[in-house]
Design an enzyme around this catalytic site. Structure first.
Site, PDB file in Angstrom:
ATOM      1  N   SER A 186       0.833  -1.175   0.000  1.00  0.00           N
ATOM      2  CA  SER A 186       0.000   0.000   0.000  1.00  0.00           C
ATOM      3  C   SER A 186       0.890   1.256   0.000  1.00  0.00           C
ATOM      4  O   SER A 186       1.780   1.361  -0.829  1.00  0.00           O
ATOM      5  CB  SER A 186      -0.951  -0.033   1.205  1.00  0.00           C
ATOM      6  OG  SER A 186      -2.018   0.847   1.066  1.00  0.00           O
ATOM      7  N   ASP A 438      -8.321  -5.453  -5.974  1.00  0.00           N
ATOM      8  CA  ASP A 438      -7.932  -4.324  -5.129  1.00  0.00           C
ATOM      9  C   ASP A 438      -8.198  -2.995  -5.833  1.00  0.00           C
ATOM     10  O   ASP A 438      -7.630  -2.735  -6.894  1.00  0.00           O
ATOM     11  CB  ASP A 438      -6.448  -4.446  -4.793  1.00  0.00           C
ATOM     12  CG  ASP A 438      -5.948  -3.335  -3.875  1.00  0.00           C
ATOM     13  OD1 ASP A 438      -6.787  -2.638  -3.262  1.00  0.00           O
ATOM     14  OD2 ASP A 438      -4.715  -3.167  -3.772  1.00  0.00           O
ATOM     15  N   HIS A 463      -6.114  -6.460  -1.441  1.00  0.00           N
ATOM     16  CA  HIS A 463      -5.038  -5.533  -1.093  1.00  0.00           C
ATOM     17  C   HIS A 463      -3.825  -6.270  -0.522  1.00  0.00           C
ATOM     18  O   HIS A 463      -3.924  -6.966   0.477  1.00  0.00           O
ATOM     19  CB  HIS A 463      -5.577  -4.532  -0.070  1.00  0.00           C
ATOM     20  CG  HIS A 463      -4.823  -3.244  -0.010  1.00  0.00           C
ATOM     21  ND1 HIS A 463      -4.427  -2.553  -1.138  1.00  0.00           N
ATOM     22  CD2 HIS A 463      -4.377  -2.501   1.049  1.00  0.00           C
ATOM     23  CE1 HIS A 463      -3.797  -1.448  -0.780  1.00  0.00           C
ATOM     24  NE2 HIS A 463      -3.744  -1.401   0.529  1.00  0.00           N
TER      25      HIS A 463
END
Length: 502
Positions: A186, A438, A463
């Protein structure tokens, strides 16, 4: 993330630079190594191991400002080390570039590093990002005034990592010739990629998982993010995305009267009743973030990364959303049942709190500030190709929100100016992995740029699924992705050894 943030876009993904900082010696010699032994990563998510391997907690004295000379204060940056499988001298270092949260959270959710440590004979280091967790540059004052937040930037964080690695190599016997591979997911994945770009002499390669480095300016269409969320719901059950789409008009109609507001508050078991138009806007924003977060954590097994959830949680949610043409109050009761899966799967919540964002406590106030300075990511929706109310990207409104909240205005072109936008072909040794489920893959690198700027797409991945521990329920695509990632890391380690005669 339990914080107040601008309403102009979703919460952080969950997440630029100059010289390497001062030389070792002087203030660096004041580094504190405050050890707390016996802590563990529990690996409760997607893994059969609990408790996990132990790590040691240290605190390192960092400069508050790496790029100026007037501000001379320091702070303690927390980092975690596990050397259970490290082969010294010269075994590699896998360095997690901490993102918007407490570093122990990422220790617990990055089982991939622990899974491969023995095979690579690697030391694991998890470095906490400044202004998160225990790493507060101004202690309790850090978020009390914007003047104390001036040093919350990705550039300063990368400099922290570079200085910390230099210290580790000079202070840990046998580490001086170790290859270093940055790993992050991320925002942490963005940092891992940027770390390799800006400090190639410090890190030999980077695994950037679910890293939306192109979710800036106009590098990608602003509506792709919400289209991916919508597709996740569309393929998880008939009528599911249509039910969400129809719910917005139903909410607007019901909320036109005070009786309707009371009904909504009761129907959704809200802790605080809706009283006015602003409350309704916040309520809808809370719902949007819930649908987005479900897409982020649509894992193939039960997990509690953001909230305790069942396997393939969107499929569970969609069981309540089969009838998009239901009468409006019945439709909204179904929406409540769906939302309740996310916030109350355990059945322990007495009411639902709309001031609690769907992302839990990942980012506290830090990401809110970063989104109002450097991390300016355009998002929009049209209500046609996605299941959300139409909303244009309005930079001026976004800026006004940020100024109202923090007293600062965003620099929309700064990230692309510092890190190159799509012009990154001159860099090397970076893996960009993205999951097809995602929403943050919208801003990710999904096609390889060169032999050493490699894109890996995991169709069934949510994710940063590849950074989680191996599980019997993992789709084949993520197992293949992890194997390829290890293959590249071994290549980078051998390149480092050949270059340095190790």
């Amino acid at each position: 993330m339990a914080f107040t943030r601008s309403s102009a876009g979703p919460a952080g993904p969950t997440g630029p630079t100059g010289p390497t900082g001062p030389t070792v010696g002087g203030w660096l010699a004041l580094a504190l190594l405050l050890v707390s032994a016996g802590q563990t990563c529990s690996f409760s998510l997607g893994s059969d191991r609990s408790p996990g391997p132990t790590y040691r907690t240290y605190y390192f004295t960092q400069k508050v400002d790496h790029f100026g000379f007037y501000e001379d204060s320091v702070f303690k940056q927390r980092y975690l080390i596990s050397d259970t499988h490290w082969k010294k001298p010269g075994g590699p270092i896998l360095f997690y570039t901490g993102n918007e949260g407490d570093i122990t959270l990422f220790c617990n959710n990055t089982g991939f590093m622990w899974d491969v440590a023995e095979e690579l004979q690697a030391m694991l280091v998890f470095a906490e990002h400044r202004y998160y967790g225990d790493s507060m540059p101004f202690g309790d004052l850090s978020f009390s005034d914007p003047k104390y937040l001036n040093y919350l930037t990705s550039e300063q964080a990368l400099a922290d990592f570079a200085v910390l690695i230099r210290f580790l190599k000079e202070s840990i016997k046998g580490a001086e010739d170790s290859a270093v591979i940055a790993i992050g997911g991320s925002y942490g994945g963005m940092l891992a990629a940027w770390f390799r770009m800006k400090y190639p002499h410090v890190v030999d390669g980077a695994l950037a998982s679910s890293a939306p480095i192109w979710q800036f300016e106009d590098l990608v269409p602003c509506n792709t993010y919400y289209q991916i969320v919508t597709n996740d719901f569309k393929k998880s059950g008939p009528g599911c995305s249509e039910s969400v789409l129809n719910s917005w008009a139903a909410i607007n109609r019901v909320a036109e009267t005070s009786d309707g507001l009371q009904w909504l508050s009761n129907a959704f078991h809200l802790c605080a009743p809706l009283k006015n138009k602003d409350d309704v806007g916040a309520f809808k924003g809370w719902l949007i973030e819930t649908w987005v977060s479900l897409a982020m954590v649509d894992y193939p097994y039960p997990a509690n990364f953001l909230e305790p959830l069942p396997a393939w949680p969107i499929e569970v949610v969609c069981k309540f959303l089969k009838n998009p043409k239901s009468e409006e109050r019945e439709l909204l009761e179904n929406i409540f049942q769906a939302v309740n899966v996310y916030y109350n799967y355990t059945g322990n919540a007495p009411c639902l709190n709309t001031s609690q964002t769907a992302s839990g406590s990942l980012g506290d106030l830090g990401w809110s500030y970063q989104a109002c300075t450097e991390m300016v990511m355009p998002f929009c929706s049209d209500g046609v190709s996605d299941m959300f109310e139409p909303r244009t990207w309005d930079l001026q409104a976004y800026s006004d929100d940020c100024y109202k909240q923090w007293g600062v205005r965003p620099r929309a072109s700064w990230i692309t100016s510092v890190y190159g936008g799509k012009n990154i072909s001159s860099y090397s040794n970076i893996i960009f992995s993205n999951g097809g489920l995602d929403p943050w893959s919208a801003g990710g690198v999904k096609e390889s740029i060169s032999d050493s700027l490699v894109a890996i797409v995991i169709p069934e991945g949510a994710h940063h699924l590849d950074l989680r521990s191996n599980s019997a329920y993992d789709p084949r695509s993520v197992l293949q992705a992890r194997a390829l990632e290890v293959q590249y890391m071994k290549k980078w380690i051998e390149q480092h050894r050949a270059r340095n005669g190790v």
